[in-house]
Design a protein around this motif. Structure first.
Motif, PDB file in Angstrom:
ATOM      1  N   ALA A  17       1.072  -1.317   0.006  1.00 21.86           N
ATOM      2  CA  ALA A  17      -0.040   0.038  -0.069  1.00 21.86           C
ATOM      3  C   ALA A  17       0.762   1.175  -0.083  1.00 21.86           C
ATOM      4  O   ALA A  17       0.667   2.298  -0.742  1.00 21.86           O
ATOM      5  N   ALA A  18       1.879   1.091   0.780  1.00 15.53           N
ATOM      6  CA  ALA A  18       2.809   2.557   1.078  1.00 15.53           C
ATOM      7  C   ALA A  18       3.533   2.510  -0.407  1.00 15.53           C
ATOM      8  O   ALA A  18       3.855   3.864  -0.785  1.00 15.53           O
ATOM      9  N   PHE A  19       3.973   1.433  -0.952  1.00 10.97           N
ATOM     10  CA  PHE A  19       4.831   1.712  -2.417  1.00 10.97           C
ATOM     11  C   PHE A  19       3.871   2.020  -3.345  1.00 10.97           C
ATOM     12  O   PHE A  19       4.220   3.204  -4.109  1.00 10.97           O
ATOM     13  N   VAL A  20       2.511   1.616  -3.435  1.00 13.34           N
ATOM     14  CA  VAL A  20       1.745   1.906  -4.523  1.00 13.34           C
ATOM     15  C   VAL A  20       1.279   3.446  -4.398  1.00 13.34           C
ATOM     16  O   VAL A  20       1.312   4.359  -5.352  1.00 13.34           O
ATOM     17  N   ARG A  21       1.037   3.816  -3.225  1.00 16.24           N
ATOM     18  CA  ARG A  21       0.438   5.276  -2.947  1.00 16.24           C
ATOM     19  C   ARG A  21       1.781   6.330  -3.386  1.00 16.24           C
ATOM     20  O   ARG A  21       1.499   7.347  -3.733  1.00 16.24           O
ATOM     21  N   SER A  22       3.009   5.982  -3.031  1.00 15.92           N
ATOM     22  CA  SER A  22       4.166   6.727  -3.110  1.00 15.92           C
ATOM     23  C   SER A  22       4.314   6.865  -4.568  1.00 15.92           C
ATOM     24  O   SER A  22       4.728   7.693  -5.092  1.00 15.92           O
TER      25      SER A  22
ATOM     26  N   ALA B 281      11.100   0.867 -14.133  1.00 20.34           N
ATOM     27  CA  ALA B 281       9.822   0.770 -14.790  1.00 20.34           C
ATOM     28  C   ALA B 281       9.581   1.971 -15.624  1.00 20.34           C
ATOM     29  O   ALA B 281       8.807   1.840 -16.867  1.00 20.34           O
ATOM     30  N   TRP B 282       9.649   3.041 -14.993  1.00 16.99           N
ATOM     31  CA  TRP B 282       9.489   4.321 -15.923  1.00 16.99           C
ATOM     32  C   TRP B 282      10.278   4.248 -17.243  1.00 16.99           C
ATOM     33  O   TRP B 282       9.541   4.716 -18.176  1.00 16.99           O
ATOM     34  N   SER B 283      11.399   4.164 -17.201  1.00 16.12           N
ATOM     35  CA  SER B 283      12.479   4.086 -18.419  1.00 16.12           C
ATOM     36  C   SER B 283      11.916   2.885 -19.352  1.00 16.12           C
ATOM     37  O   SER B 283      11.840   2.993 -20.627  1.00 16.12           O
ATOM     38  N   ILE B 284      11.436   1.652 -18.598  1.00 14.44           N
ATOM     39  CA  ILE B 284      11.066   0.806 -19.636  1.00 14.44           C
ATOM     40  C   ILE B 284       9.872   1.150 -20.634  1.00 14.44           C
ATOM     41  O   ILE B 284       9.726   0.790 -21.828  1.00 14.44           O
ATOM     42  N   PHE B 285       8.741   1.776 -20.048  1.00 13.44           N
ATOM     43  CA  PHE B 285       7.883   2.378 -20.750  1.00 13.44           C
ATOM     44  C   PHE B 285       8.052   3.428 -21.772  1.00 13.44           C
ATOM     45  O   PHE B 285       7.163   4.085 -22.142  1.00 13.44           O
ATOM     46  N   ARG B 286       9.262   3.784 -21.702  1.00 15.07           N
ATOM     47  CA  ARG B 286       9.919   4.954 -22.590  1.00 15.07           C
ATOM     48  C   ARG B 286      10.878   3.962 -23.714  1.00 15.07           C
ATOM     49  O   ARG B 286      11.775   4.939 -24.037  1.00 15.07           O
TER      50      ARG B 286
ATOM     51  N   LEU C  78       4.338   7.417 -11.390  1.00 15.29           N
ATOM     52  CA  LEU C  78       4.098   6.396 -12.366  1.00 15.29           C
ATOM     53  C   LEU C  78       2.815   6.046 -12.931  1.00 15.29           C
ATOM     54  O   LEU C  78       2.007   6.517 -12.023  1.00 15.29           O
ATOM     55  N   SER C  79       2.714   5.480 -13.956  1.00 17.98           N
ATOM     56  CA  SER C  79       1.380   5.346 -14.503  1.00 17.98           C
ATOM     57  C   SER C  79       0.839   3.924 -13.705  1.00 17.98           C
ATOM     58  O   SER C  79       1.683   3.224 -13.185  1.00 17.98           O
ATOM     59  N   LYS C  80      -0.417   3.512 -13.974  1.00 20.86           N
ATOM     60  CA  LYS C  80      -0.881   2.249 -13.319  1.00 20.86           C
ATOM     61  C   LYS C  80      -0.182   1.075 -13.599  1.00 20.86           C
ATOM     62  O   LYS C  80       0.360   0.143 -13.131  1.00 20.86           O
ATOM     63  N   ARG C  81       0.150   1.066 -15.146  1.00 20.47           N
ATOM     64  CA  ARG C  81       0.801  -0.105 -15.981  1.00 20.47           C
ATOM     65  C   ARG C  81       2.591  -0.206 -15.111  1.00 20.47           C
ATOM     66  O   ARG C  81       3.074  -1.418 -15.141  1.00 20.47           O
ATOM     67  N   GLU C  82       2.934   1.048 -15.146  1.00 19.61           N
ATOM     68  CA  GLU C  82       4.343   1.190 -14.637  1.00 19.61           C
ATOM     69  C   GLU C  82       4.581   0.609 -13.206  1.00 19.61           C
ATOM     70  O   GLU C  82       5.131   0.022 -12.864  1.00 19.61           O
ATOM     71  N   ILE C  83       3.370   0.906 -12.368  1.00 19.41           N
ATOM     72  CA  ILE C  83       3.307   0.514 -11.090  1.00 19.41           C
ATOM     73  C   ILE C  83       3.230  -0.902 -10.929  1.00 19.41           C
ATOM     74  O   ILE C  83       3.888  -1.722 -10.049  1.00 19.41           O
ATOM     75  N   GLY C  84       2.241  -1.457 -11.779  1.00 18.56           N
ATOM     76  CA  GLY C  84       1.970  -3.051 -11.929  1.00 18.56           C
ATOM     77  C   GLY C  84       3.197  -3.810 -12.209  1.00 18.56           C
ATOM     78  O   GLY C  84       3.531  -4.820 -11.561  1.00 18.56           O
ATOM     79  N   LEU C  85       3.995  -3.188 -13.193  1.00 22.95           N
ATOM     80  CA  LEU C  85       5.587  -3.878 -13.536  1.00 22.95           C
ATOM     81  C   LEU C  85       6.070  -3.859 -12.351  1.00 22.95           C
ATOM     82  O   LEU C  85       6.970  -4.900 -12.157  1.00 22.95           O
TER      83      LEU C  85
END
Length: 349
Positions: A106-111, A304-309, A116-123
């Motif tokens: 929960a803390a990781f996702v919220r922060s 994850a951010w760089s992967i989606f770029r 990040l986008s939802k897909r980046e967070i999922g990855l």
């Protein structure tokens, strides 16, 4: 205009588009396969919550036993960590472990939602470092969330306190945080961090006595022996640990990592909070003597951010799909990607 590859060479727009398209699914597939393997291993070989069990044991056993040398699963943390795990003495193990995993996610996702986008967070959630962290019950996911928040919040006094909390648990994650605060002239965060850490140390001395600190210092040699004897070096991620694994002197590699870390922090001093947090974490881990695979969670959001770029290299290393002797690759890739970013990103949201 032609795109630029991870090596700095210019590539065609066609290839750039395909890299952008292929990197995320490649990372997802690799991460999912590796994650399933880790879950299977935890269910059949290594127990769930192995590291969390060390925390729970330290909170429930007599103080004199906390730093007693053991054949495996020693408690190597600074005595200030005992302050944070003390409540575990009131909760049954499995309930505490389940609650800790839920809180960490929960803390990781919220922060991460601010960056990040939802897909980046999922990855990020299915990456090897994160899955390994959650299965063992480690603190790295929660500390990563705290580090991201500290770099983002406009309340710089609170940011300094957050950094002090991280330092009181895993100082190797924020070794270079003071350098960033100095470079940005963030005197409030720097002052509150130093004061908060001093207070935490003082409280631990009052609560547990000087003898506990002496026991911790005395246990470090044994812990280093255990790392070598039990093969823990194979899951270490720092250049110094890799050098030791190869039979090389670790100090030059630690110095090289520190030099790159300083460069990273200075380069990212005016960049966005995600880049600042990654520079602190990557630079600090490159400078540290020891850190384990789950500590790579601190650089996973940026990867994850760089992967989606379009970074295929990030896609390959986000699940550490490399030789056991090259576990520091995610740190080097994150550092290289950070240094390629322009320095005119906004410093704060």
């Amino acid at each position: 205009m032609a795109g630029t590859g991870a090596t700095g060479f210019r590539i065609s727009p066609f290839l750039s588009r395909w890299l952008r398209k292929l990197a995320p699914p490649a990372a997802i597939v690799i991460s999912a396969v590796v994650a399933l393997g880790l879950v299977y291993r935890a269910a059949t070989i290594e127990p769930f919550g192995m590291d969390f069990g060390v925390y729970w044991r330290a909170a429930n056993e007599p103080l004199a036993e906390v730093y007693r040398p053991r054949p495996a699963l020693n408690f190597p943390y600074v005595p200030t960590m005992l302050l944070w795990i003390a409540p575990l003495s009131k909760v049954p193990f499995w309930a505490a472990y389940a609650g800790w995993v839920a809180l960490s996610v929960a803390a990781f996702v919220r922060s991460c939602r601010a960056h990040l986008s939802k897909r980046e967070i999922g990855l990020a959630l299915i990456s090897l470092p994160m899955v390994y962290c959650l299965l063992t019950g480690q603190v790295s996911a929660f500390l990563t969330a705290l580090l991201l928040w500290a770099c983002r919040t406009p309340n710089r006094i609170a940011a300094g306190i957050a950094l002090a909390v991280i330092a009181s648990i895993k100082p190797q994650l924020v070794l270079l945080a003071p350098l960033l605060l100095l470079a940005t002239r963030d005197w409030r965060a720097l002052g509150s961090s130093a004061l908060a850490l001093a207070v935490l140390i003082a409280i631990s001395l009052l609560a547990y006595g000087v003898g506990t600190w002496e026991n911790w210092i005395g246990s470090l040699d044994h812990f280093q022996e255990i790392i070598v004897r039990n093969g823990v070096l194979t899951v270490m991620v720092t250049p110094a640990a890799a050098a030791q694994l190869w039979g090389l002197p670790p100090l030059p590699f630690m110095a090289l990592g520190a030099a790159v870390g300083v460069w990273l922090v200075i380069h990212c001093r005016n960049q966005a909070p995600l880049f600042q947090a990654t520079a602190i974490a990557a630079g600090s881990l490159l400078s540290a003597p020891y850190a384990v695979l789950y500590d790579l969670v601190a650089v996973v959001p940026f990867l994850a951010w760089s992967i989606f770029r379009g970074s295929m290299v990030s896609a390959l290393v986000i699940s550490s799909l490399v030789s056991w002797s090259l576990n520091s690759l995610p740190l080097w890739v994150a550092a290289f990607r950070l240094l390629r970013e322009p320095t005119d990103h906004p410093r704060a949201p």
